[in-house]
Motif scaffolding. Sequence first.
Motif, PDB file in Angstrom:
ATOM      1  N   LYS A  38       0.848  -1.239   0.078  1.00 30.55           N
ATOM      2  CA  LYS A  38      -0.222  -0.295   0.546  1.00 30.55           C
ATOM      3  C   LYS A  38       1.071   1.250  -0.238  1.00 30.55           C
ATOM      4  CE  LYS A  38      -4.032  -2.211   2.423  1.00 30.55           C
ATOM      5  NZ  LYS A  38      -5.285  -2.226   2.534  1.00 30.55           N
ATOM      6  N   GLU A  39       2.287   1.543   0.485  1.00 32.18           N
ATOM      7  CA  GLU A  39       3.062   2.123   0.600  1.00 32.18           C
ATOM      8  C   GLU A  39       3.337   3.183  -0.829  1.00 32.18           C
ATOM      9  OE1 GLU A  39       3.543  -0.046   2.461  1.00 32.18           O
ATOM     10  OE2 GLU A  39       2.747  -0.112   4.159  1.00 32.18           O
ATOM     11  N   GLU A  42       0.524   4.460  -2.304  1.00 30.27           N
ATOM     12  CA  GLU A  42      -0.030   5.847  -2.407  1.00 30.27           C
ATOM     13  C   GLU A  42       1.091   6.871  -2.959  1.00 30.27           C
ATOM     14  OE1 GLU A  42       0.662   6.263   2.051  1.00 30.27           O
ATOM     15  OE2 GLU A  42      -0.971   4.271   2.274  1.00 30.27           O
ATOM     16  N   HIS A  45      -0.554   5.934  -8.354  1.00 25.00           N
ATOM     17  CA  HIS A  45      -2.319   5.522  -9.022  1.00 25.00           C
ATOM     18  C   HIS A  45      -2.173   6.120  -9.200  1.00 25.00           C
ATOM     19  CE1 HIS A  45      -6.186   4.904  -7.742  1.00 25.00           C
ATOM     20  NE2 HIS A  45      -6.147   4.126  -6.919  1.00 25.00           N
TER      21      HIS A  45
END
Length: 149
Positions: A38-39, A42, A45
């Motif tokens: 997920k890092e 971030e 995207h």
Amino acid sequence: MTRIGMVVLLLAGVATAQSFRITPARIGADEVRKDTSKEFAEGFHYGEIEKAYPYVSIKGLRQPPGNNDLISNCKVVVRNGLKTPSVAKFAKVNKPVYSTVGGVYVVSGEVDSQNSYGAMIRSKFWCSSAFQGTAKGGTLYTIFDVYSR
């Protein structure tokens, strides 16, 4: 009269930019390394590509993008964004990474190019691409940035 025309064109441009949407295919060649964190997502995207419209490079592909497609597309986009593209030399280009969470492919590296004064400098770059399509082909949307150390 001229100002009214400019306002109408600006409003039309805003309406177009707000309606630009990408639906990432979330498929790609097996050779492309995947990142599930997920890092990483971030920072990269597909929503960032939507926000950058109309300043997005658009390329049609006959299949989902592989490493060579992504690297060559990134080089073209970065080279076209430089002040003197004809003298640019890519010193380092990393293999693409696909963010499964963010829905984008990321290529990064270093490029030697001339600055405004004609001096050769080494800068870092990255390209972020989203593929919209199927296994039979689709469209690759790309944004980039070049920055000095």
